[in-house]
Scaffold this motif. Structure first.
Motif, PDB file in Angstrom:
ATOM      1  N   ALA A  74       1.169  -0.855   0.067  1.00 17.88           N
ATOM      2  CA  ALA A  74       0.481   0.451   0.189  1.00 17.88           C
ATOM      3  C   ALA A  74       1.043   1.676   0.435  1.00 17.88           C
ATOM      4  O   ALA A  74       0.442   2.315  -0.531  1.00 17.88           O
ATOM      5  N   PHE A  75       1.520   1.340   0.805  1.00 14.26           N
ATOM      6  CA  PHE A  75       3.225   2.121   0.932  1.00 14.26           C
ATOM      7  C   PHE A  75       3.550   2.422  -0.277  1.00 14.26           C
ATOM      8  O   PHE A  75       3.802   3.708  -1.001  1.00 14.26           O
ATOM      9  N   GLY A  78       0.638   3.812  -2.829  1.00 15.19           N
ATOM     10  CA  GLY A  78       1.310   5.609  -2.957  1.00 15.19           C
ATOM     11  C   GLY A  78       2.598   6.633  -3.661  1.00 15.19           C
ATOM     12  O   GLY A  78       2.157   7.237  -4.394  1.00 15.19           O
ATOM     13  N   PHE A  79       3.691   5.029  -3.381  1.00 18.86           N
ATOM     14  CA  PHE A  79       4.968   6.339  -3.739  1.00 18.86           C
ATOM     15  C   PHE A  79       5.179   6.252  -5.381  1.00 18.86           C
ATOM     16  O   PHE A  79       5.336   7.352  -6.385  1.00 18.86           O
ATOM     17  N   ARG A 111      -4.590  -4.842  -9.441  1.00 17.07           N
ATOM     18  CA  ARG A 111      -5.023  -3.364 -10.086  1.00 17.07           C
ATOM     19  C   ARG A 111      -3.979  -3.198 -10.839  1.00 17.07           C
ATOM     20  O   ARG A 111      -3.727  -2.407 -12.195  1.00 17.07           O
ATOM     21  N   TYR A 261      -3.893   6.233 -15.519  1.00 14.08           N
ATOM     22  CA  TYR A 261      -4.405   6.833 -14.203  1.00 14.08           C
ATOM     23  C   TYR A 261      -3.731   7.929 -15.358  1.00 14.08           C
ATOM     24  O   TYR A 261      -4.480   8.663 -15.393  1.00 14.08           O
TER      25      TYR A 261
ATOM     26  N   PHE C  54      -6.349   9.987  -7.311  1.00 13.64           N
ATOM     27  CA  PHE C  54      -7.256   9.911  -6.451  1.00 13.64           C
ATOM     28  C   PHE C  54      -7.158   8.217  -6.487  1.00 13.64           C
ATOM     29  O   PHE C  54      -7.234   7.792  -7.539  1.00 13.64           O
ATOM     30  N   ILE C  55      -6.733   7.544  -5.996  1.00 17.31           N
ATOM     31  CA  ILE C  55      -6.861   5.469  -5.472  1.00 17.31           C
ATOM     32  C   ILE C  55      -7.651   5.562  -4.542  1.00 17.31           C
ATOM     33  O   ILE C  55      -7.263   6.176  -3.315  1.00 17.31           O
ATOM     34  N   GLN C  56      -9.013   4.753  -4.792  1.00 19.57           N
ATOM     35  CA  GLN C  56      -9.668   4.553  -3.629  1.00 19.57           C
ATOM     36  C   GLN C  56      -8.704   3.074  -3.470  1.00 19.57           C
ATOM     37  O   GLN C  56      -8.567   1.790  -4.194  1.00 19.57           O
ATOM     38  N   MET C  57      -8.765   2.630  -1.822  1.00 16.41           N
ATOM     39  CA  MET C  57      -8.219   1.860  -1.281  1.00 16.41           C
ATOM     40  C   MET C  57      -9.078   0.312  -0.888  1.00 16.41           C
ATOM     41  O   MET C  57      -9.857   0.565  -0.563  1.00 16.41           O
ATOM     42  N   GLU C  58      -7.843  -0.513  -0.707  1.00 10.95           N
ATOM     43  CA  GLU C  58      -8.435  -1.534  -0.324  1.00 10.95           C
ATOM     44  C   GLU C  58      -9.283  -1.757   1.229  1.00 10.95           C
ATOM     45  O   GLU C  58     -10.348  -2.640   2.125  1.00 10.95           O
ATOM     46  N   ASP C  59      -9.021  -0.695   2.038  1.00 15.20           N
ATOM     47  CA  ASP C  59      -9.384  -0.334   3.610  1.00 15.20           C
ATOM     48  C   ASP C  59      -8.413   0.796   3.846  1.00 15.20           C
ATOM     49  O   ASP C  59      -7.327   1.310   3.653  1.00 15.20           O
ATOM     50  N   ILE C  61      -6.457   0.814   6.409  1.00 17.28           N
ATOM     51  CA  ILE C  61      -5.094   1.360   6.593  1.00 17.28           C
ATOM     52  C   ILE C  61      -3.725   1.575   5.960  1.00 17.28           C
ATOM     53  O   ILE C  61      -2.884   2.260   5.522  1.00 17.28           O
ATOM     54  N   ALA C  62      -4.388   0.885   4.491  1.00 19.34           N
ATOM     55  CA  ALA C  62      -3.926   1.103   2.750  1.00 19.34           C
ATOM     56  C   ALA C  62      -4.265   2.416   2.163  1.00 19.34           C
ATOM     57  O   ALA C  62      -3.306   3.183   2.102  1.00 19.34           O
ATOM     58  N   ALA C  65      -1.431   3.806   4.649  1.00 19.25           N
ATOM     59  CA  ALA C  65       0.295   3.661   3.805  1.00 19.25           C
ATOM     60  C   ALA C  65       0.441   4.570   2.580  1.00 19.25           C
ATOM     61  O   ALA C  65       1.423   4.689   2.274  1.00 19.25           O
ATOM     62  N   ALA C  66      -0.711   4.493   2.048  1.00 15.10           N
ATOM     63  CA  ALA C  66      -1.188   4.860   0.602  1.00 15.10           C
ATOM     64  C   ALA C  66      -0.555   6.577   0.175  1.00 15.10           C
ATOM     65  O   ALA C  66       0.609   6.962  -0.184  1.00 15.10           O
ATOM     66  N   ILE C  68       1.012   7.561   3.380  1.00 12.16           N
ATOM     67  CA  ILE C  68       2.379   8.153   3.142  1.00 12.16           C
ATOM     68  C   ILE C  68       3.210   8.571   2.311  1.00 12.16           C
ATOM     69  O   ILE C  68       4.433   8.657   2.061  1.00 12.16           O
ATOM     70  N   GLY C  69       3.576   7.381   1.178  1.00 10.30           N
ATOM     71  CA  GLY C  69       4.175   6.980   0.381  1.00 10.30           C
ATOM     72  C   GLY C  69       4.335   7.357  -0.752  1.00 10.30           C
ATOM     73  O   GLY C  69       5.016   7.923  -1.284  1.00 10.30           O
ATOM     74  N   ASN C  92      -0.159   3.046  11.124  1.00  6.71           N
ATOM     75  CA  ASN C  92       0.839   4.120  10.268  1.00  6.71           C
ATOM     76  C   ASN C  92       0.707   5.354  10.648  1.00  6.71           C
ATOM     77  O   ASN C  92       1.412   5.705  10.322  1.00  6.71           O
TER      78      ASN C  92
END
Ligand SMILES: Cc1ncc(C[n+]2csc(CCOP(=O)(O)OP(=O)(O)O)c2C)c(N)n1
Ligand code: SF4
Ligand code: SF4
Ligand code: SF4
Lengths: 274, 75, 381
Positions: A74-75, A78-79, A111, A261, C54-59, C61-62, C65-66, C68-69, C92
């Protein structure tokens, strides 16, 4: 000749792993792959989570980010979305990637985001001292399975395939050259690539499961791995306690996420509806 | 080089970084020429460097990057 | 060039999204939850228009995390959620604090615990916002009472988060999130935008967690020779784990807290209303401050000199501010839509008891409730 030291943070060596631990070899295979592809150290971001596997990125001289237990993908998502120009690689463990991080693995695969994930499967939670993981074979021993593990394990490659990843491979530490070649292919692949590397944890797993030395564990890998090209030679019965290695699945049709995207943004910029 | 020797034998230097080596024994087992050996106190050492054929199996398999095989001068 | 103010009717959630974009956010990751979903929906629409993601994550927590990434990649990033999702984000959130990564988390509060009152307002996350993640960590929490404030504090949330390189929580609630009010949007050129400090040292000399007197390290973008390490473990200035080094641990945790102390004045926001001569000081925040303001007027009409101290920065708790305004007040009143969370801090700072008004049934505390409670105190005096 590969000059491995060029890619290592020498001040962080010797590393902290136990004698004979497979993690060091996986790092070597990764470096062999990066060297083969001619990538620069600057363009690679190596993410890890938590566990012994997470210590892999302390010793390599890439951009290195260790995150929380299981959440690495997940991190990294985003990166990668913000820096699609960089090669994002994730190293995870069987607990980190298949237990606590299982959901993120499924959705990163779905994805088809251009990230390479290397899951070091040592059949155990190494860092916490040898508890069973979802990839510990049924019947094996762990500190939390003192009477033998009654839980069935699962095939993580099949799971990731069903989830939608577009490059899937398996290898072992014994087959280190194959591992390096597969990692190189995985990195070169556009889309979510996944490789499971069957590895050895002599301290947390081997000792409890009648494999006294790292060498014995490597030989176990050798004897139980069957190259996918040679699978026909074995009967179903013979394959029962064996596993396939090599390139297991490739799909070059499915579109990659960051590209989709970008395409959406381009359409909007041109005044379309997306 | 001596007169009358037909084949050139390559010599290899097997360099063991004892600061990094954890004496796991992997090189001991995988070396086809038994170049490595455990000492009586359980440490792995290079014992028969002259036997080395340069296959680099030890280098490739050492999980601690502790062995380096260098090509020596030809003799 | 003429400045143009823009007056619009907006929902609180909408104002947050618009303000975030003006503040420079280019990444949003989230997971649907009432009463915060509109922020994600707005972002899904707007992010690709402004070149963001924009992203819809799986929860949740994710999601964080995204976020922060994305922030580690050097971009301003945010997420929005409500109680249950905010709880999932806590681990996180702690990670972001130990690695000095800025981000903004909006928590549009609803009644809890658990799924509680999914669509109704509450102020039950005040303590979770402060102490939700484990360990001693710095955090900044801002709390808007109106849509206008939601707009302004969102921009400040990003500014503070970039200034001190730390997560900032915008603690909104279902009332502020859903109410539609007039908002004056300033001309974009008038909006103060803060960006994280970027290093000017060459890679060989750069230490990712070395900091000057303010405790805030300089950032370095990736891909340009700065191949530093980041870890969730206690780490040295170079970013490498130092989990057996007590000195390094001590220095790191104290540096993280120093960031807040150093900028405490700059990050403390509050408003006052008719406090000059007040015998009764109402200390309120968020949607409750709306009723408190009306209560002040009603009390004054009835001859009781009341005033309002509205806290916009809840954490770090502005103790000196509260202490200062409470000095001349005979009675201090703290209405909250919880069982009494911030009141403990208030009492600690004023060294006496405050009058508590609490409501946990999903209904706002009305001005009359506040008036009655205060009259009751005076009838006994
Ligand atoms: C949220 C959370 N739960 C539990 C832990 C404790 N923990 C640390 S490492 C680990 C297991 C790692 O196992 P695996 O992924 O198999 O990696 P290995 O150590 O074997 O490489 C656990 C459970 C943690 N750090 N965070
Ligand atoms: S516990 Fe196992 S996985 Fe961890 S370092 Fe030791 S051998 Fe490797
Ligand atoms: S394989 Fe490496 S670490 Fe193991 S004994 Fe040989 S040199 Fe030492
Ligand atoms: S190169 Fe081959 S022969 Fe030489 S020491 Fe290593 S394993 Fe033995």
């Amino acid at each position: 000749m590969l000059d491995i030291k060029k890619y290592l943070r020498l001040s962080k060596l010797p590393h902290i792993w136990c004698p004979g631990c497979g993690n060091g070899s996986v790092v070597r295979a990764l470096i062999m792959a990066v060297d083969k592809l001619g990538l620069s150290k600057d363009e690679i971001v190596l993410f890890t989570g938590i566990g012994c596997s997470a210590r892999t990125n302390v010793i390599v001289d890439f951009n290195t980010i260790q995150t929380t237990h299981g959440r690495t993908l997940a991190f990294a998502t985003g990166f990668k979305l913000m820096r699609p120009d960089m090669k994002v690689i994730v190293i995870t463990g069987d607990g980190d990637g298949a237990a606590i991080g299982g959901n993120h693995l499924i959705h990163a695969a779905r994805r088809n985001i251009d990230i390479t994930t290397i899951l070091i499967n040592n059949s155990i939670y190494g860092m916490t001292g040898g508890q069973y993981s979802p990839l510990s074979p049924q019947g094996t021993y762990a500190t939390t399975a003192p009477y033998g593990n009654i839980e069935p394990s699962f095939d993580i490659c099949k799971l990731v395939e069903a989830a939608g990843a577009t490059f899937i491979a398996r290898s072992t530490v014994y087959h280190i050259q194959l591992t390096a070649d597969l990692i190189a292919k995985a990195i070169a692949h556009k889309g979510f690539s996944f490789i499971e590397v069957v590895s050895q944890c002599p301290v947390g797993y081997g000792r409890r499961n009648r494999m006294r030395t790292p060498y014995e564990m490597l030989m176990w890998q050798k004897e139980h791995a069957v190259l996918v090209q040679q699978a026909q030679r074995y009967s179903l019965e013979e394959m029962k306690d064996k596993f396939l290695i090599g390139e297991l699945f490739v799909n070059k049709e499915k579109r990659e996420y960051t590209e989709l995207y970008e395409e959406l943004r381009r359409k909007l910029a041109e005044g379309g509806e997306g | 080089m001596k007169e009358g020797v037909i084949a050139l034998t390559k010599r290899f230097k097997v360099v063991l970084n004892t600061k990094w080596c954890k004496s796991c024994g992997i090189c001991v087992e995988f070396c086809p020429k038994k170049v490595f050996e455990f000492t009586s106190d359980g440490k792995v050492r290079v014992m028969r460097e002259e036997m080395c054929v340069g296959c680099r199996s030890c280098e490739l398999r050492c999980p601690d990057y502790a062995v380096e095989v260098r090509e020596g001068e030809e003799e | 060039m003429s400045l143009k103010e823009d007056v619009r009717f907006m929902q609180g959630n909408e104002a947050i999204a618009e303000a975030a974009i003006l503040a420079g956010v280019r990444f949003f990751a989230g997971y649907p939850i009432t009463p915060a979903t509109e922020i994600a929906e707005m972002m899904a629409l707007r992010m690709p228009q402004v070149g963001g993601v924009f992203i819809q994550m799986e929860d949740e927590i994710a999601s964080i995390a995204a976020v922060i990434g994305a922030s580690m990649a050097g971009f301003k990033a945010m997420t929005a959620t409500s109680g249950p999702g905010f709880t999932l984000m806590q681990e996180n959130l702690g990670y972001a604090t130990i690695v000095d990564i800025p981000c903004v988390i909006v928590d549009v509060q609803r009644g809890g615990p658990s799924t509680g009152l999914p669509t109704l307002p509450a102020q039950g996350d005040v303590m979770q916002a402060r102490w939700g993640t484990h360990g001693d960590h710095p955090i900044v929490v801002l709390c808007p009472a109106t849509v206008q404030e939601a707009f302004e504090l969102t921009i400040e949330a990003f500014n503070i988060s970039e200034l001190i390189r730390n997560p900032v929580i915008l603690l909104s609630d279902a009332v502020v999130g859903h109410v539609r009010e007039k908002v004056t949007l300033p001309d974009p050129s008038r909006i103060r935008i803060v960006n994280r400090r970027v290093t000017n040292l060459p890679p060989e000399q750069y230490k990712p967690f070395a900091a000057g007197p303010d405790g805030v390290p300089d950032f370095a973008y990736r891909g340009k020779g700065y191949r530093y390490h980041v870890t969730s473990n206690v780490h040295d200035e170079e970013g490498f784990p130092a989990t057996y080094n007590h000195k390094v641990a001590n220095e790191l945790i104290r540096r993280l807290h120093k960031k807040i102390e150093f900028y405490r004045k700059e990050i403390t926001y509050y408003k006052t209303y008719r406090v000059e001569d007040s015998d009764v000081l109402i200390v309120a925040y968020g949607c409750t401050a709306r009723s408190a303001k009306d209560a002040v007027n009603m009390l004054r009409e009835g001859g009781i000199r009341a005033g309002l101290l509205q806290l916009q920065t809840l954490w770090p708790f502005p103790g000196e501010v509260v202490e200062g305004y409470a000095k001349r007040a005979k009675v201090v009143v703290v209405p909250e839509m919880n069982m009494g969370q911030l009141v403990g801090e208030v009492e600690r700072c004023i060294c006496r008891k405050a009058v508590r008004i609490n409501r946990v049934d999903g209904k706002m505390i009305s001005p009359w409730e506040i008036v009655d409670a205060i009259k009751e105190v005076f009838s006994h005096a």
